[in-house]
Design an enzyme around this catalytic site. Structure first.
Site, short mmCIF file in Angstrom:
data_model
loop_
_atom_site.label_atom_id
_atom_site.label_comp_id
_atom_site.label_asym_id
_atom_site.label_seq_id
_atom_site.Cartn_x
_atom_site.Cartn_y
_atom_site.Cartn_z
N ASP A 113 0.84 -1.19 0.00
CA ASP A 113 0.00 0.00 0.00
C ASP A 113 0.88 1.24 0.00
O ASP A 113 1.79 1.36 0.83
CB ASP A 113 -0.91 0.00 1.23
N HIS A 120 -3.81 14.10 0.78
CA HIS A 120 -4.02 13.25 1.94
C HIS A 120 -2.84 13.33 2.90
O HIS A 120 -3.02 13.50 4.12
CB HIS A 120 -4.23 11.81 1.49
#
Length: 398
Positions: A113, A120
């Site tokens: 990931d 973000h």
């Protein structure tokens, strides 16, 4: 409506043809989606060059065949769908999707990931380092990521059990053990990898596209309280590894040619191994719903790092690829408040609760909450392409 008579702008028309796996009696068969039907590849592709690989219950063997096979099958399908005789040949292999169980269409070999959205990362840094720099010093030099747990990637529709773990608030005298009280979502895009590479080799940016089979919406469920206590010094662990949800249908990269957009300007210029000609973003607009209410519309086109850069960085140390590897983008967020892809950002770490239509409020997820992520992208000739949704419902801790 017949799957052969879909309007040109249908999100699951012949311009899309996402790959999935469905139940056929007691077996699992690979399929492509056409409207609200699945075309059974295990039977429809008999006699084609890819028949042995498509007769299996997962895509992994087909992924091993590489881009020429991927494009060959897609061309064959579109030719058959565009020809009356071909449609007649395919008709016996169409299966209604209503009530039919779906499955993960590939065995997830490895899972990484990333953390590729500047918006973000800036929001998270501003929340946790309000008096310091929002971005860490390395953020614009490399695609930051962590190695996750492939065995807990689950197909859309699978319930998510609230995880337990250690947590310790800033003013708590000692850690406690119990269910997470800050369960969150992360609206992401997952990339499915095909084509194995040997340990000790590297995949360059301009070679990475040959390993990108397709994409699917992804929700990286996150226990923020568990994560906050455990993540120093080695990063996410139990706060992430309990469940990650993936859409049931994989959109091939070939269907997204019309959605490619330039990356935002990268400053400073990345190191040479992260440079190349094949750098791109994707013009996807996501929609995050909580119990049926849309709470966010994150735009993927603002993502800072290209998927080809992510894959190049993943392998630059000699890490190998396997067909069925999955890597995700990290949370997708935009500049506006309503474009934030996690509750951590939307509620600013719980200090600004969301109010739902029934009058209830949320800072983080409660038991029984259902989260659904959808997305659309431009297709060919002005059409719209709809990615398959990813959804999950929170169940109480056990």
């Amino acid at each position: 409506m017949s799957p052969f008579d879909l309007p040109p702008d249908h999100p699951f028309g012949p311009h899309h043809l996402p790959y999935g796996a469905v139940s056929v009696g007691e077996e699992v068969h690979l399929a492509v989606r056409l409207g609200e039907h699945a075309l059974d590849l295990a039977t429809a592709a008999t006699g084609t060059p890819w028949a042995p690989e498509l007769a299996r219950p997962t895509l992994n063997a087909f992924l091993d065949l590489g881009p020429s096979a991927w494009s060959g099958l897609r061309s064959w399908l579109q030719e058959e769908l565009g020809d009356p005789a071909g449609r007649e040949r395919l008709t016996p292999h169409l299966l209604p999707l209503a009530g039919r169980p779906v499955h993960l269409p590939f065995r997830v070999r490895d899972y990484v990931d990333f953390y590729a959205s500047e918006q973000h990362a800036t929001n998270v840094g501003s929340i946790f380092r309000p008096d310091g720099d929002a971005l860490t010093p390395n953020w614009k030099h490399l695609p930051i990521g962590y190695h996750g747990r492939s065995s807990t990637v689950v197909v859309s529709g699978t319930d998510v059990v609230r995880p337990c773990g250690q947590r310790k608030g800033p003013t708590d005298p000692a850690p406690v053990f119990g269910p997470s009280v800050r369960l969150d979502i992360e609206a992401e895009l997952g990339f499915v990898v095909g084509g194995a590479t040997p340990v000790g080799s590297r995949v360059a940016v301009d070679e990475a596209g040959a390993h990108l089979f397709g994409v699917a919406l992804f929700n990286d469920w996150s226990a923020r309280d568990v994560q906050a206590w455990e993540y120093v010094p080695l990063g996410p662990f139990l706060g992430k590894s309990f469940a990650s949800s993936l859409a049931a249908w994989i959109t091939p990269m070939a269907a997204l040619e019309g959605a490619r957009v330039p990356l935002p300007a990268q400053d400073p210029t990345p190191l040479p191994y992260l440079q190349g000609a094949d750098l791109f973003g994707l013009d996807l607009t996501m929609e995050v719903s909580l119990n049926g209410t849309v709470v966010s519309r994150p735009p993927y086109r603002t993502m800072y790092w290209s998927p080809t850069q992510m894959l190049a960085h993943l392998t630059v140390n000699g890490a190998s690829l396997s067909s069925g590897d999955l890597f995700a983008s990290g949370t997708t967020s935009g500049d506006a408040v309503q474009e934030r892809g996690s509750l951590l950002e939307l509620t600013w770490n719980g200090t600004r609760p969301l109010t739902l239509p029934d009058g209830s409020t949320r800072t983080f997820l409660e038991d029984g909450d259902t989260v659904t992520i959808r997305a659309t992208a431009p297709g060919p000739d002005g059409s719209v392409l709809g990615l398959a949704e990813v959804s999950g419902t929170v169940r109480p801790a056990v």
